[in-house]
Scaffold this active site. Sequence first.
Site, PDB file in Angstrom:
ATOM      1  N   ARG A   1       0.834  -1.199   0.000  1.00 17.33           N
ATOM      2  CA  ARG A   1       0.000   0.000   0.000  1.00 17.33           C
ATOM      3  C   ARG A   1       0.873   1.254   0.000  1.00 17.33           C
ATOM      4  NH1 ARG A   1      -3.255   3.832   1.046  1.00 17.33           N
ATOM      5  NH2 ARG A   1      -4.835   3.871   2.683  1.00 17.33           N
TER       6      ARG A   1
ATOM      7  N   TYR B   1     -24.519   4.380   0.912  1.00 16.79           N
ATOM      8  CA  TYR B   1     -23.339   5.254   0.768  1.00 16.79           C
ATOM      9  C   TYR B   1     -23.634   6.430  -0.156  1.00 16.79           C
ATOM     10  CZ  TYR B   1     -20.557   1.861   3.306  1.00 16.79           C
ATOM     11  OH  TYR B   1     -20.066   1.035   4.290  1.00 16.79           O
TER      12      TYR B   1
HETATM   13  O1  CP3 Z   1      -9.627  -8.900   1.226  1.00 21.42           O
HETATM   14  C1  CP3 Z   1     -10.721  -8.481   0.849  1.00 21.42           C
HETATM   15  O2  CP3 Z   1     -11.772  -8.678   1.473  1.00 21.42           O
HETATM   16  C2  CP3 Z   1     -10.806  -7.818  -0.498  1.00 21.42           C
HETATM   17  C3  CP3 Z   1     -10.952  -6.412  -0.550  1.00 21.42           C
HETATM   18  C4  CP3 Z   1     -12.170  -5.654  -0.018  1.00 21.42           C
HETATM   19  C5  CP3 Z   1     -12.046  -4.327   0.458  1.00 21.42           C
HETATM   20  N1  CP3 Z   1     -13.297  -3.844   0.697  1.00 21.42           N
HETATM   21  C6  CP3 Z   1     -10.780  -3.605   0.596  1.00 21.42           C
HETATM   22  C7  CP3 Z   1     -10.715  -2.427   1.480  1.00 21.42           C
HETATM   23  C8  CP3 Z   1     -13.524  -5.977   0.023  1.00 21.42           C
HETATM   24  C9  CP3 Z   1     -14.209  -7.289  -0.317  1.00 21.42           C
HETATM   25  C10 CP3 Z   1     -14.217  -4.813   0.479  1.00 21.42           C
HETATM   26  C11 CP3 Z   1     -15.675  -4.732   0.604  1.00 21.42           C
HETATM   27  C12 CP3 Z   1     -16.289  -3.545   1.202  1.00 21.42           C
HETATM   28  N2  CP3 Z   1     -15.916  -2.251   1.076  1.00 21.42           N
HETATM   29  C13 CP3 Z   1     -17.478  -3.579   1.975  1.00 21.42           C
HETATM   30  C14 CP3 Z   1     -18.292  -4.801   2.270  1.00 21.42           C
HETATM   31  C15 CP3 Z   1     -17.706  -5.634   3.349  1.00 21.42           C
HETATM   32  C16 CP3 Z   1     -17.889  -5.087   4.736  1.00 21.42           C
HETATM   33  O3  CP3 Z   1     -16.851  -4.874   5.380  1.00 21.42           O
HETATM   34  O4  CP3 Z   1     -19.028  -4.914   5.170  1.00 21.42           O
HETATM   35  C17 CP3 Z   1     -17.779  -2.258   2.350  1.00 21.42           C
HETATM   36  C18 CP3 Z   1     -18.948  -1.807   3.203  1.00 21.42           C
HETATM   37  C19 CP3 Z   1     -16.779  -1.419   1.766  1.00 21.42           C
HETATM   38  C20 CP3 Z   1     -16.689   0.056   1.823  1.00 21.42           C
HETATM   39  C21 CP3 Z   1     -15.461   0.480   2.524  1.00 21.42           C
HETATM   40  N3  CP3 Z   1     -14.182   0.366   2.013  1.00 21.42           N
HETATM   41  C22 CP3 Z   1     -15.381   1.088   3.784  1.00 21.42           C
HETATM   42  C23 CP3 Z   1     -16.565   1.402   4.692  1.00 21.42           C
HETATM   43  C24 CP3 Z   1     -14.037   1.342   4.028  1.00 21.42           C
HETATM   44  C25 CP3 Z   1     -13.468   2.080   5.203  1.00 21.42           C
HETATM   45  C26 CP3 Z   1     -13.499   1.268   6.425  1.00 21.42           C
HETATM   46  C27 CP3 Z   1     -12.272   0.446   6.515  1.00 21.42           C
HETATM   47  O5  CP3 Z   1     -12.395  -0.777   6.707  1.00 21.42           O
HETATM   48  O6  CP3 Z   1     -11.217   1.059   6.396  1.00 21.42           O
HETATM   49  C28 CP3 Z   1     -13.283   0.831   2.932  1.00 21.42           C
HETATM   50  C29 CP3 Z   1     -11.818   0.862   2.768  1.00 21.42           C
HETATM   51  C30 CP3 Z   1     -11.150  -0.440   2.450  1.00 21.42           C
HETATM   52  N4  CP3 Z   1     -11.625  -1.387   1.584  1.00 21.42           N
HETATM   53  C31 CP3 Z   1      -9.872  -0.858   2.920  1.00 21.42           C
HETATM   54  C32 CP3 Z   1      -9.594  -2.103   2.320  1.00 21.42           C
HETATM   55  C33 CP3 Z   1      -8.344  -2.939   2.463  1.00 21.42           C
HETATM   56  C34 CP3 Z   1      -8.971  -0.063   3.847  1.00 21.42           C
HETATM   57  C35 CP3 Z   1      -8.298   0.982   3.056  1.00 21.42           C
HETATM   58  C36 CP3 Z   1      -6.841   1.167   3.391  1.00 21.42           C
HETATM   59  O7  CP3 Z   1      -5.993   0.337   3.033  1.00 21.42           O
HETATM   60  O8  CP3 Z   1      -6.568   2.228   3.969  1.00 21.42           O
END
Ligand code: CP3
Length: 342
Positions: A36, A149
């Site tokens: 990252r 969202y």
């Molecule tokens: O390994 C995996 O699961 C694959 C990648 C993946 C991510 N997001 C990467 C991610 C998947 C399958 C998701 C799905 C996702 N994204 C959902 C559904 C699953 C759930 O948790 O309910 C939702 C609601 C999102 C939207 C989302 N993306 C949010 C609310 C956030 C911020 C909260 C958080 O966890 O940080 C993200 C960011 C996100 N998506 C990150 C990752 C690895 C973190 C970002 C970072 O690296 O800074």
Amino acid sequence: MNDTFLKACRGEKTDYTPIWIMRQAGRYLPQYLEVRARGKGTFLDLCKDPARCTEVTLQPVDIFGMDAAILFSDILIPMEAMGLTLEFQEGRGPVFPNPIQSEKDVEALIIPDPTATMPFVLKTIKLLRAELKVPLIGFSGAPFTLATYLIEGGSSKVFLQTKKMMFQAPELYHHLLEKISRCTSLYLQAQAKTGAQALQIFDSWAGILAPCDYARFALPYVQSIISDLRRMTDVPIIYFANNGSTLIEHTVTAGADVLGLDWRINIKNAIMRVGNHAVQGNLDPIALFLPEKDLKNRIKKLLEDARGAKGHIFNLGHGVVPQTPPEQVRIAVDAVHEFSVR
Ligand code: CP3
């Protein structure tokens, strides 16, 4: 190829219970944080870089021996392709600075051609299929969860704007959901065509709805996406309605092969209610903080409770949290493999 995961999805006999965990490629892994940081840029830049997406998708499979890989991306990527501005702000999560409020806003949304607008996702799938020895899971958000969202402009606690739109402007709400569903349907079809071997639909916020509202405002859109998919592919479909134990009578009619379960329900109890479905779940993500012996006992009990299922894919009840020690994930994966050998 190790197809234990796909067999469990289809309810076929397996030699052991397969495991993968939601958010398995992510911030709890130092190797993810390293990738990252490399190449700088934001989280969205990472999502659009097939080489780095491939690398982080492979990490949990290589490190822990997961039985499936999940494509590294985010459920909100296709919402950006619909024409919306999307930002990920440090500490705040996703933000849509111009939320959907009016018919004019919905009219302006485009139904994107996935090949033209999200080529990086399809490229990542191709790269991964050339590398992987376990099945690749593609995914999307469920229309209702995506809509929250878009309407709230980001994450929410009480979902006031979303529910107000449902109750006060149902035509506007349904028009929005139709467009999101059309986009999601094409997006998942493109993933399957390109090589995704299973598809998971994440309905992270389904559990905030009363069952009567879920049945009217969320479920029909999941059903329509799944029936579109069934016409073009036989890849297994997993539907995960988080916090959904109050909705099982409805979620079983979504048309999925596998129902994802969060940890708030006893898996044995859920299995009695899901009929002819395989199940996926449902260890509390925070149970990964238990002392080793207690964690193993907890996993053993869960595997026993799930024995009556048509198929069981071991998973957490929601995403792994960033503070989780990777060593605890290793203990869990090894325990599932060891205790479930038949
Ligand atoms: O390994 C995996 O699961 C694959 C990648 C993946 C991510 N997001 C990467 C991610 C998947 C399958 C998701 C799905 C996702 N994204 C959902 C559904 C699953 C759930 O948790 O309910 C939702 C609601 C999102 C939207 C989302 N993306 C949010 C609310 C956030 C911020 C909260 C958080 O966890 O940080 C993200 C960011 C996100 N998506 C990150 C990752 C690895 C973190 C970002 C970072 O690296 O800074």
